[in-house]
Design a protein around this motif. Structure first.
Motif, PDB file in Angstrom:
ATOM      1  N   TYR A   1       0.834  -1.213   0.000  1.00  0.00           N
ATOM      2  CA  TYR A   1       0.000   0.000   0.000  1.00  0.00           C
ATOM      3  C   TYR A   1       0.866   1.260   0.000  1.00  0.00           C
ATOM      4  CZ  TYR A   1      -3.468  -3.422   1.573  1.00  0.00           C
ATOM      5  OH  TYR A   1      -4.271  -4.517   1.701  1.00  0.00           O
TER       6      TYR A   1
ATOM      7  N   TYR B   1      -8.922  10.006   0.119  1.00  0.00           N
ATOM      8  CA  TYR B   1      -9.544   8.742   0.466  1.00  0.00           C
ATOM      9  C   TYR B   1     -10.695   8.395  -0.480  1.00  0.00           C
ATOM     10  CZ  TYR B   1     -12.273   5.380   3.214  1.00  0.00           C
ATOM     11  OH  TYR B   1     -12.985   4.294   3.628  1.00  0.00           O
TER      12      TYR B   1
ATOM     13  N   PHE C   1     -10.835   5.187  -2.977  1.00  0.00           N
ATOM     14  CA  PHE C   1     -11.755   4.230  -2.364  1.00  0.00           C
ATOM     15  C   PHE C   1     -12.798   3.776  -3.393  1.00  0.00           C
ATOM     16  CE2 PHE C   1     -15.910   3.932  -0.070  1.00  0.00           C
ATOM     17  CZ  PHE C   1     -15.660   2.791   0.677  1.00  0.00           C
TER      18      PHE C   1
ATOM     19  N   ARG D   1      -9.961  -0.244  -5.199  1.00  0.00           N
ATOM     20  CA  ARG D   1     -10.091  -1.027  -3.980  1.00  0.00           C
ATOM     21  C   ARG D   1      -9.245  -2.296  -4.001  1.00  0.00           C
ATOM     22  NH1 ARG D   1     -16.039  -0.412  -1.292  1.00  0.00           N
ATOM     23  NH2 ARG D   1     -16.570   1.147  -2.839  1.00  0.00           N
TER      24      ARG D   1
ATOM     25  N   ARG E   1      -4.381  -0.660  -4.174  1.00  0.00           N
ATOM     26  CA  ARG E   1      -4.940  -0.050  -2.968  1.00  0.00           C
ATOM     27  C   ARG E   1      -3.912   0.859  -2.282  1.00  0.00           C
ATOM     28  NH1 ARG E   1      -7.035  -4.454   1.092  1.00  0.00           N
ATOM     29  NH2 ARG E   1      -8.352  -5.032  -0.667  1.00  0.00           N
TER      30      ARG E   1
ATOM     31  N   THR F   1      -4.532   4.941   2.642  1.00  0.00           N
ATOM     32  CA  THR F   1      -5.767   5.370   3.305  1.00  0.00           C
ATOM     33  C   THR F   1      -6.864   4.321   3.112  1.00  0.00           C
ATOM     34  OG1 THR F   1      -6.252   6.626   1.319  1.00  0.00           O
ATOM     35  CG2 THR F   1      -5.386   7.864   3.174  1.00  0.00           C
ATOM     36  N   VAL F   2      -6.984   3.820   1.881  1.00  0.00           N
ATOM     37  CA  VAL F   2      -8.016   2.824   1.592  1.00  0.00           C
ATOM     38  C   VAL F   2      -7.703   1.525   2.321  1.00  0.00           C
ATOM     39  CG1 VAL F   2      -9.175   1.546  -0.245  1.00  0.00           C
ATOM     40  CG2 VAL F   2      -8.471   3.898  -0.629  1.00  0.00           C
TER      41      VAL F   2
ATOM     42  N   GLY G   1      -8.654   1.806   5.925  1.00  0.00           N
ATOM     43  CA  GLY G   1     -10.115   1.782   6.061  1.00  0.00           C
ATOM     44  C   GLY G   1     -10.656   0.365   5.933  1.00  0.00           C
ATOM     45  N   ILE G   2     -10.136  -0.374   4.940  1.00  0.00           N
ATOM     46  CA  ILE G   2     -10.613  -1.744   4.736  1.00  0.00           C
ATOM     47  C   ILE G   2     -10.178  -2.642   5.894  1.00  0.00           C
ATOM     48  CG2 ILE G   2     -10.366  -3.785   3.248  1.00  0.00           C
ATOM     49  CD1 ILE G   2     -10.432  -1.920   0.851  1.00  0.00           C
TER      50      ILE G   2
ATOM     51  N   VAL H   1      -8.702   9.470   7.364  1.00  0.00           N
ATOM     52  CA  VAL H   1      -8.858   8.074   7.759  1.00  0.00           C
ATOM     53  C   VAL H   1      -8.046   7.787   9.019  1.00  0.00           C
ATOM     54  CG1 VAL H   1      -8.507   5.690   7.052  1.00  0.00           C
ATOM     55  CG2 VAL H   1      -9.245   7.384   5.386  1.00  0.00           C
TER      56      VAL H   1
ATOM     57  N   ASP I   1     -15.277  11.401   4.895  1.00  0.00           N
ATOM     58  CA  ASP I   1     -14.274  10.407   5.298  1.00  0.00           C
ATOM     59  C   ASP I   1     -14.455   9.960   6.749  1.00  0.00           C
ATOM     60  OD1 ASP I   1     -13.398  11.090   2.827  1.00  0.00           O
ATOM     61  OD2 ASP I   1     -11.424  11.807   3.437  1.00  0.00           O
TER      62      ASP I   1
END
Lengths: 305, 308
Positions: free
Chosen positions: A97, A237, A241, A245, A250, A253-254, A257-258, B132, B244
């Motif tokens: 990432y 993001y 996002f 994904r 990816r 930030t994504v 989040g995931i 995030v 976000d």
């Protein structure tokens, strides 16, 4: 200005305890603590063991210190180890990432600034019919909120078959942002014309003038814009996002989040999450450490343009 | 502009055409071309396309079906839309004044006490973090069971709070998180603005016997107006688009308490594949932002500065 402030303060100074100054310092220190304390809690959690966390909510030091969370976050721990430690078995493919974030941000910063600078130069220096109209359209685009553009842009990227590709992720930012064009045009307007005139008399082409004279003497605004764009894109993001994904594209930030949404709802993997968060903070923190004054000045300048 | 050109005699029109193909103009077109491609495909076209989609019923699978103003009519009758507007309004109402006042206070403290780069760097650190990361940090800090925040509350003799988990507290908690994130950046903007105010003004005021307090209200604040307008306009536009933090922490819940407008648009577009309705909602958000910006610019007289 700063010296005059101090002079003013000392001129007013009356004998006795300077309560005003003490109170002001107390307020400033309090606000600094409020700013920094959450970061410390992230650090202490990242170094805490998952099992010891229950008894140590209010402690300021890591409970049963360990590096296991970082190995987990980096995907270096085996599944058996993770389950033995009471975790969910989720890991964050941090290095991948990180690489994706670097590619995403790097491509955008380089190309967006270059193409925006070309346009800004034309708007500032070259005469052509429709110049004001096009510039006005660019300015109007500054007003359009992200979500209004994201939906049709998502549809377009999907129709092009660019979902989950880097070209899909960078496309809307690669060639320009209205802000970048506006920002650089304002600066180019203030450049002295003499240098360009001299180069033109020497037979330099317009692009030669732009490349050899205008860009080199514009290092400060270009660096300012590069810093602002880097911060914005590194932290973006919503758009990645929507279109990026899949694991191979990816960004951080994504990914975070995931990772968070995949941890169990009842007992989230807080130590693993905070280790991942801490790892993600490091690049920006290093940037601030090495380019501190530059970053602070760039951000301050963004408000005064 | 096009009108005046067409009303002019043909001779002038030809020369306009000629002007469009001079060497300088051709160079300019080449310089602008890449950015214009980006502008056309990712700003102009999507803005227009969004408007068109908002008059259709479209789930991305079959062709869009024109429905006229049905999406907008549905919106006006949709309690969730009005709820989203209310929740967004509450968020903005909590966010903007507190963030601006705290930022101003911090800027005054900095300008009086210290020029330290460490202080300024520390204060903007939260702003440099992505939404995030900030949301994750606070989700953990305010965890009802193990969070540091509740441990601290207990130590200070207060009762534990659910924060993100309570319909009554969730939106205020999200506002507080974003105030924490933006406070230092706002302060930095005000601080930079204060550096531009000539010290001689304060000297003169002091000779006239003005108090610190009076100098702030009569000199600092009025002369900061351009910065204040910038801070207010940009933070208001930004906070109407809060997404976000909600996406990471509450996902619109509990019970619609944080279903802000952009989250509701996102749900309609990407979870329910309701592209028509989602774009109608986003066009409405756009209209709201334009009205707010125009009102602000009018009331705050941004184009004038007291510093001649």
């Amino acid at each position: 200005m700063v010296e005059s402030t101090t002079a003013r303060a000392s001129a007013r100074h009356r004998p006795g305890v300077p309560w005003g100054r003490i109170l002001a310092w107390a307020a400033l220190v309090l606000l600094l603590v409020i700013t920094l304390l959450p970061f410390w809690v992230v650090i202490k959690t990242a170094f805490s063991s998952q099992r010891a966390l229950f008894g140590a909510a209010g402690s300021l030091l890591p409970a049963d210190p360990t590096l296991f969370n970082f190995r987990r976050a980096l995907g270096l721990a085996s599944l058996e180890e993770m389950i033995a430690a009471g975790g969910s078995g989720q890991s964050l493919n941090f290095l991948l990432y990180l690489r994706n974030s670097v590619i995403f941000t790097g491509l955008i910063v380089v190309f967006q600034i270059f193409f925006s600078a070309m346009a800004a130069y034309a708007f500032a220096r070259l005469k052509f019919p429709g110049r004001n109209l096009i510039f006005l359209l660019y300015l109007a685009a500054l007003m359009v909120p992200g979500i209004v553009l994201f939906i049709p842009n998502f549809v377009l990227i999907r129709q092009l078959g660019w979902l989950n590709t880097f070209q899909g992720m960078v496309a809307p930012y690669l060639l320009m942002t209205p802000f970048a064009v506006f920002f650089l045009r304002q600066f180019f307007l203030s450049l002295p014309r003499e240098l360009e005139e001299a180069a033109r008399l020497d037979g330099a082409s317009p692009f030669g003038i732009f490349w050899r004279i205008v860009l080199p003497i514009s290092q400060t605004p270009l660096a300012t814009l590069a810093i602002l764009t880097t911060i914005n894109m590194w932290n973006e993001y919503f758009w990645p996002f929507l279109v990026g994904r899949q694991e191979n594209v990816r960004v951080l930030t994504v990914g975070l989040g995931i990772f968070q949404s995949q941890t169990p709802q009842g007992v989230p993997d807080w130590t693993g999450l905070m280790a991942g968060t801490l790892l993600s903070i490091i690049p920006i923190f290093l940037l601030l450490l090495f380019l501190g004054r530059r970053i602070v000045d760039s951000l301050a300048f963004s408000g005064l343009k | 502009m096009a009108l005046t050109t067409s009303a002019e005699p043909p001779r002038r029109e030809r020369s306009a055409l000629k002007r469009a193909f001079t060497k300088e103009a051709l160079t300019a077109w080449l310089f602008i071309l890449p950015s214009f491609v980006g502008f056309f495909f990712f700003y102009a076209l999507p803005a227009f396309r969004g408007l068109m989609i908002s008059f259709t019923d479209w789930n991305l699978l079959r062709d869009p079906n024109p429905v006229g103003l049905a999406n907008y009519e549905r919106m006006l009758a949709d309690p969730l839309f009005w709820n989203a507007l209310r929740v967004t309004g509450l968020y903005v109402l909590a966010n903007i004044p507190i963030q601006t006042v705290l930022g101003l206070l911090l800027a005054v403290l900095m300008s009086r006490l210290t020029t330290s780069m460490f202080v300024r760097g520390t204060l903007i650190l939260p702003y440099l973090m992505s939404n995030v990361i900030v949301a994750l940090m606070w989700l953990w800090l305010l965890d009802p069971l193990l969070g540091f925040g509740n441990a601290l509350l207990q130590m200070l003799g207060f009762s534990r709070q659910p924060f993100f988990g309570s319909p009554d507290q969730a939106i205020w908690t999200i506002a507080a998180v974003n105030i924490w994130r933006h406070m230092g950046f706002t302060a930095l903007l005000f601080y930079a603005g204060m550096q531009g105010i000539p010290g001689s003004l304060y000297e003169a005021a002091r000779i006239d016997g003005a108090s610190e307090n009076r100098m702030f209200w009569n000199i600092t604040l009025p002369l900061l107006r351009p910065v204040t307008v910038f801070v207010l306009v940009t933070s208001l536009i930004g906070s109407f688009q809060i997404f976000d933090t909600v996406a990471v922490t509450t996902q619109g819940g509990p019970v619609n308490a944080t279903r802000v407008l952009v989250w509701y648009i996102y749900e309609n577009a990407f979870q329910f594949s309701n592209m028509g309705y989602a774009t109608a909602l986003s066009m409405t958000l756009f209209a709201i932002l334009i009205v707010i910006t125009l009102l602000q610019l009018r009331f705050l007289r941004s184009d004038q500065s007291d510093l001649a």
